[in-house]
Design a protein around this motif. Structure first.
Motif, PDB file in Angstrom:
ATOM      1  N   GLN A 202      40.825  26.942  40.291  1.00  0.00           N
ATOM      2  CA  GLN A 202      41.668  26.411  41.357  1.00  0.00           C
ATOM      3  C   GLN A 202      43.143  26.587  41.024  1.00  0.00           C
ATOM      4  N   GLU A 203      43.500  26.352  39.753  1.00  0.00           N
ATOM      5  CA  GLU A 203      44.884  26.527  39.321  1.00  0.00           C
ATOM      6  C   GLU A 203      45.338  27.978  39.512  1.00  0.00           C
ATOM      7  N   LYS A 204      44.452  28.919  39.195  1.00  0.00           N
ATOM      8  CA  LYS A 204      44.792  30.332  39.351  1.00  0.00           C
ATOM      9  C   LYS A 204      45.041  30.674  40.812  1.00  0.00           C
ATOM     10  N   VAL A 205      44.249  30.084  41.706  1.00  0.00           N
ATOM     11  CA  VAL A 205      44.456  30.317  43.138  1.00  0.00           C
ATOM     12  C   VAL A 205      45.828  29.785  43.559  1.00  0.00           C
ATOM     13  N   TYR A 206      46.202  28.596  43.077  1.00  0.00           N
ATOM     14  CA  TYR A 206      47.520  28.040  43.400  1.00  0.00           C
ATOM     15  C   TYR A 206      48.633  28.974  42.922  1.00  0.00           C
ATOM     16  N   ILE A 207      48.483  29.506  41.704  1.00  0.00           N
ATOM     17  CA  ILE A 207      49.511  30.392  41.150  1.00  0.00           C
ATOM     18  C   ILE A 207      49.653  31.644  42.010  1.00  0.00           C
ATOM     19  N   ILE A 208      48.514  32.234  42.393  1.00  0.00           N
ATOM     20  CA  ILE A 208      48.546  33.440  43.225  1.00  0.00           C
ATOM     21  C   ILE A 208      49.225  33.149  44.561  1.00  0.00           C
ATOM     22  N   THR A 236      46.460  15.941  48.785  1.00  0.00           N
ATOM     23  CA  THR A 236      46.337  14.479  48.789  1.00  0.00           C
ATOM     24  C   THR A 236      45.214  13.989  47.882  1.00  0.00           C
ATOM     25  N   ALA A 237      44.594  14.900  47.118  1.00  0.00           N
ATOM     26  CA  ALA A 237      43.576  14.471  46.151  1.00  0.00           C
ATOM     27  C   ALA A 237      44.236  13.609  45.079  1.00  0.00           C
ATOM     28  N   LEU A 238      43.608  12.517  44.717  1.00  0.00           N
ATOM     29  CA  LEU A 238      44.233  11.529  43.844  1.00  0.00           C
ATOM     30  C   LEU A 238      44.315  11.963  42.383  1.00  0.00           C
ATOM     31  N   GLN A 242      49.715  17.383  37.265  1.00  0.00           N
ATOM     32  CA  GLN A 242      51.113  17.553  37.624  1.00  0.00           C
ATOM     33  C   GLN A 242      51.425  19.011  37.968  1.00  0.00           C
ATOM     34  N   SER A 243      50.882  19.949  37.185  1.00  0.00           N
ATOM     35  CA  SER A 243      51.149  21.372  37.447  1.00  0.00           C
ATOM     36  C   SER A 243      50.617  21.787  38.813  1.00  0.00           C
ATOM     37  N   SER A 244      49.473  21.226  39.211  1.00  0.00           N
ATOM     38  CA  SER A 244      48.900  21.552  40.524  1.00  0.00           C
ATOM     39  C   SER A 244      49.795  21.043  41.643  1.00  0.00           C
ATOM     40  N   LEU A 245      50.288  19.813  41.491  1.00  0.00           N
ATOM     41  CA  LEU A 245      51.169  19.236  42.505  1.00  0.00           C
ATOM     42  C   LEU A 245      52.441  20.064  42.657  1.00  0.00           C
ATOM     43  N   ILE A 251      54.296  26.178  47.140  1.00  0.00           N
ATOM     44  CA  ILE A 251      53.664  26.982  48.187  1.00  0.00           C
ATOM     45  C   ILE A 251      54.193  26.557  49.557  1.00  0.00           C
ATOM     46  N   PHE A 252      54.229  25.238  49.818  1.00  0.00           N
ATOM     47  CA  PHE A 252      54.740  24.746  51.102  1.00  0.00           C
ATOM     48  C   PHE A 252      56.217  25.105  51.273  1.00  0.00           C
ATOM     49  N   ARG A 253      56.981  25.016  50.183  1.00  0.00           N
ATOM     50  CA  ARG A 253      58.406  25.375  50.276  1.00  0.00           C
ATOM     51  C   ARG A 253      58.569  26.848  50.639  1.00  0.00           C
ATOM     52  N   ASN A 254      57.804  27.724  49.986  1.00  0.00           N
ATOM     53  CA  ASN A 254      57.898  29.159  50.278  1.00  0.00           C
ATOM     54  C   ASN A 254      57.499  29.459  51.715  1.00  0.00           C
ATOM     55  N   LEU A 255      56.435  28.811  52.183  1.00  0.00           N
ATOM     56  CA  LEU A 255      55.987  29.042  53.555  1.00  0.00           C
ATOM     57  C   LEU A 255      57.057  28.627  54.565  1.00  0.00           C
ATOM     58  N   ALA A 256      57.763  27.539  54.252  1.00  0.00           N
ATOM     59  CA  ALA A 256      58.753  27.004  55.185  1.00  0.00           C
ATOM     60  C   ALA A 256      60.009  27.867  55.280  1.00  0.00           C
ATOM     61  N   LEU A 257      60.123  28.896  54.463  1.00  0.00           N
ATOM     62  CA  LEU A 257      61.296  29.769  54.504  1.00  0.00           C
ATOM     63  C   LEU A 257      61.290  30.690  55.729  1.00  0.00           C
ATOM     64  N   THR A 258      60.151  30.796  56.408  1.00  0.00           N
ATOM     65  CA  THR A 258      60.032  31.653  57.592  1.00  0.00           C
ATOM     66  C   THR A 258      60.000  30.800  58.849  1.00  0.00           C
ATOM     67  N   SER A 259      60.825  31.153  59.826  1.00  0.00           N
ATOM     68  CA  SER A 259      61.002  30.331  61.026  1.00  0.00           C
ATOM     69  C   SER A 259      59.686  30.062  61.755  1.00  0.00           C
ATOM     70  N   ARG A 260      58.890  31.095  61.990  1.00  0.00           N
ATOM     71  CA  ARG A 260      57.639  30.918  62.745  1.00  0.00           C
ATOM     72  C   ARG A 260      56.679  29.991  62.011  1.00  0.00           C
ATOM     73  N   VAL A 261      56.725  30.034  60.687  1.00  0.00           N
ATOM     74  CA  VAL A 261      55.855  29.149  59.909  1.00  0.00           C
ATOM     75  C   VAL A 261      56.353  27.713  59.989  1.00  0.00           C
ATOM     76  N   ARG A 262      57.664  27.526  60.007  1.00  0.00           N
ATOM     77  CA  ARG A 262      58.219  26.166  60.122  1.00  0.00           C
ATOM     78  C   ARG A 262      57.714  25.495  61.393  1.00  0.00           C
ATOM     79  N   VAL A 263      57.732  26.223  62.492  1.00  0.00           N
ATOM     80  CA  VAL A 263      57.244  25.670  63.755  1.00  0.00           C
ATOM     81  C   VAL A 263      55.773  25.289  63.638  1.00  0.00           C
ATOM     82  N   ALA A 264      54.980  26.192  63.054  1.00  0.00           N
ATOM     83  CA  ALA A 264      53.540  25.936  62.909  1.00  0.00           C
ATOM     84  C   ALA A 264      53.285  24.752  61.977  1.00  0.00           C
TER      85      ALA A 264
END
Length: 340
Positions: A202-208, A236-238, A242-245, A251-264
């Motif tokens: 799972q960690e590797k998927v997050y990194i990719i 939201t898994a409890l 820390q590295s996963s969080l 990932i969310f920050r990178n996605l939000a850099l594109t306008s169309r993604v921000r709207v979505a």
């Protein structure tokens, strides 16, 4: 004027040593090309793994990666059921393990050159291996996919490598299926060895995902459409590390850099709820300094979302003004010093 102290002599500097190393590398690559049986293949792969990490540059430049791809093609050319004992199937995992070791220990420039030269072939074979591993015994399937994720991680480190990954028709689908599988296991098993292996995959998927969302702007909307909801549920898994969080926040920050993604993102209540719940957890229940980096990243993400005029109103109205309450909580405490 004081004279410069001469550089200490290293045996590795001698022409004789360099020639000897070149001969060793060429012999290993030649052996790899000539292996046919399982025993021969295992012996040569073991030799490469036992070599000092300092040999990695020479091995990659000497054609070891191309030879490994040929060996993978040879093993995969036999139907799964006719490959004999499990030791034969294990060769697939071992070959990818050797490839990952070479890419880990060689220089960044040499790794990127190798990916430019033979990256498409590596990914084509790796996708094929992933699909065929569905029929493999569970332990072998997990080992093989873990080794494949390691290879894909090295690809994702560069823009060119990320582009090659995303060119593969089934890549995002396979990554998504792995996340869903890991999420189901995460919720249903105790923390035994298998569970820890699951967390590592799972960690590797997050990194990719963190890397490809950074490098590949044109794919961000597609990635969000496929991964946005499941990422928000995982966030939201409890019991996330820390590295996963921190990686999920990135990932969310990178996605939000594109306008169309921000709207979505703003229109997806699951995503906004996940971002706000994470901030709330950081401020209320966790040792704050431990999660300051992730909190800072999430606050930057919310700030980026507000670049869309319509998003501001949706954010304020979400959860009866939950965002205002959380931001006020950060401002009234000393925690704001850690964020700004």
């Amino acid at each position: 004027m004081a004279t410069k102290r001469p550089r200490a002599y290293s045996p590795g500097d001698s022409p004789c040593y360099q020639e000897q190393r070149f001969d060793e590398v060429m012999n290993l690559v030649s052996e790899l090309h000539q292996t046919v049986t399982t025993a021969q293949r295992h012996r040569v792969l073991d030799k490469i793994l036992r070599k000092s990490p300092s040999f990695a540059n020479s091995l990659v430049q000497g054609g070891a990666v191309q030879a490994l791809c040929l060996q993978l093609g040879f093993v995969l050319s036999f139907p799964y059921k006719s490959r004999g004992p499990e030791s034969e199937v294990d060769q697939i995992t071992m070959i990818f393990h050797v490839l990952g070791s070479l890419y880990q220990n060689c220089s960044e420039r040499i790794r990127e050159d190798s990916i430019d030269q033979i990256g498409r072939q590596i990914l084509h074979v790796s996708i094929q291996v992933w699909k065929q591993s569905t029929n493999a015994p569970e332990l072998l399937r997990h080992d093989r996919r873990s080794s494949l994720l390691s290879i894909w991680t090295f690809f994702s480190l560069s823009s060119a490598g990320s582009a090659l990954l995303l060119e593969q028709e089934d890549f995002l689908y396979l990554l998504q299926s792995q996340m869903i599988s890991d999420k189901d296991q995460h919720e249903s098993v105790t923390k035994d060895i298998n569970h820890l292996d699951n967390l590592q995959r799972q960690e590797k998927v997050y990194i990719i995902l963190k890397h490809i969302t950074h490098h590949s702007e044109s794919y961000r909307l597609t990635i969000f459409e496929q991964f946005g909801t499941i990422l928000s549920r995982l966030a939201t898994a409890l019991d996330l590390e820390q590295s996963s969080l921190e990686r999920l926040a990135s990932i969310f920050r990178n996605l939000a850099l594109t306008s169309r993604v921000r709207v979505a993102m703003v229109e997806n209540s699951h995503v906004i709820s996940a971002l706000l719940q994470l901030l709330l957890r950081f401020s209320n229940f966790y040792p704050y300094k431990q999660h300051a980096k992730a909190a800072r990243t999430l606050l930057c993400t919310l700030g980026t979302l507000c670049l869309e005029t319509d998003a501001c109103l949706l954010l304020i109205l979400h959860g009866d003004g939950m965002i205002l309450s959380i931001l006020f909580q950060y401002l009234r405490s000393a925690q704001v010093d850690e964020v700004i």
